[in-house]
Write a protein that holds these residues in place. Structure first.
Motif, PDB file in Angstrom:
ATOM      1  N   ASN A   4      -6.549   4.854   3.810  1.00 55.43           N
ATOM      2  CA  ASN A   4      -6.003   3.627   3.596  1.00 55.43           C
ATOM      3  C   ASN A   4      -6.475   2.827   5.033  1.00 55.43           C
ATOM      4  O   ASN A   4      -6.512   2.867   6.113  1.00 55.43           O
ATOM      5  N   ASP A   5      -7.982   2.316   4.479  1.00 52.42           N
ATOM      6  CA  ASP A   5      -8.675   1.575   5.399  1.00 52.42           C
ATOM      7  C   ASP A   5      -8.703   0.164   4.973  1.00 52.42           C
ATOM      8  O   ASP A   5      -7.724  -0.249   4.466  1.00 52.42           O
ATOM      9  N   GLU A   6      -9.854  -0.509   4.847  1.00 53.96           N
ATOM     10  CA  GLU A   6      -9.858  -1.859   4.392  1.00 53.96           C
ATOM     11  C   GLU A   6      -9.528  -1.900   2.910  1.00 53.96           C
ATOM     12  O   GLU A   6      -8.900  -2.993   2.447  1.00 53.96           O
ATOM     13  N   ARG A   7      -9.875  -0.849   2.194  1.00 54.94           N
ATOM     14  CA  ARG A   7      -9.567  -0.629   0.982  1.00 54.94           C
ATOM     15  C   ARG A   7      -8.829   0.847   0.761  1.00 54.94           C
ATOM     16  O   ARG A   7      -9.171   1.760   1.396  1.00 54.94           O
ATOM     17  N   ARG A  43       0.730  -1.228  -0.056  1.00 52.47           N
ATOM     18  CA  ARG A  43       0.156   0.046   0.012  1.00 52.47           C
ATOM     19  C   ARG A  43       0.865   1.285   0.108  1.00 52.47           C
ATOM     20  O   ARG A  43       0.543   2.236  -0.699  1.00 52.47           O
ATOM     21  N   GLU A  76      -6.895  -1.189  -5.631  1.00 50.96           N
ATOM     22  CA  GLU A  76      -5.705  -1.796  -4.781  1.00 50.96           C
ATOM     23  C   GLU A  76      -4.553  -1.530  -5.212  1.00 50.96           C
ATOM     24  O   GLU A  76      -3.447  -1.752  -4.523  1.00 50.96           O
ATOM     25  N   TYR A  85     -12.404   3.391  -4.940  1.00 49.99           N
ATOM     26  CA  TYR A  85     -11.320   2.415  -4.559  1.00 49.99           C
ATOM     27  C   TYR A  85     -10.824   1.738  -5.514  1.00 49.99           C
ATOM     28  O   TYR A  85     -10.977   1.357  -6.501  1.00 49.99           O
TER      29      TYR A  85
END
Length: 117
Positions: free
Chosen positions: A66-69, A23, A98, A96
């Motif tokens: 920068n959370d779950e996605r 990330r 990745e 969103y």
């Protein structure tokens, strides 16, 4: 660049640097795209997130989460234009992702430019 702008940029770069890979690299690439697409926007921290505003003292227009996605979002402080077409009055405001490929990078740059134009 003012000392306040330099401090804010350092805070954003540090926030991204503290993220775990992969990330961190992805967010750094998005940060680089945003700053290249809209060099007049000033990086800053907004509610704990990397963000970009017209100045150090104005609300953020774009945020990175920068959370779950991972998420690129236009804040409610940006000038919204209705999407029209099949979306009617809806305005896309968050995306969103990745990873970031060349096509996604190009789309992020278009989104960012639409906020400052």
């Amino acid at each position: 660049m003012s000392s306040k702008d330099e401090k804010n940029l350092t805070q954003v770069v540090d926030k991204i640097a503290k993220m775990d890979e992969p990330r961190r690299s992805t967010m750094q690439r998005v940060h680089d795209v945003i700053t290249a697409a809209a060099p007049t926007l000033k990086p800053r921290i907004w509610y704990g997130m990397p963000a970009y505003a017209m100045s150090a003292s104005t609300p953020a227009l774009i945020t990175l989460r920068n959370d779950e996605r991972l998420n690129l979002a236009i804040t409610e402080k940006a000038a919204f234009r209705a999407a029209g077409g099949v979306d009617g009055q809806l305005m896309p405001a968050a995306w969103y992702f990745e990873t970031v490929d060349d096509a996604t990078e190009k789309r992020i740059a278009e989104i960012v430019r639409s906020v400052v134009d």
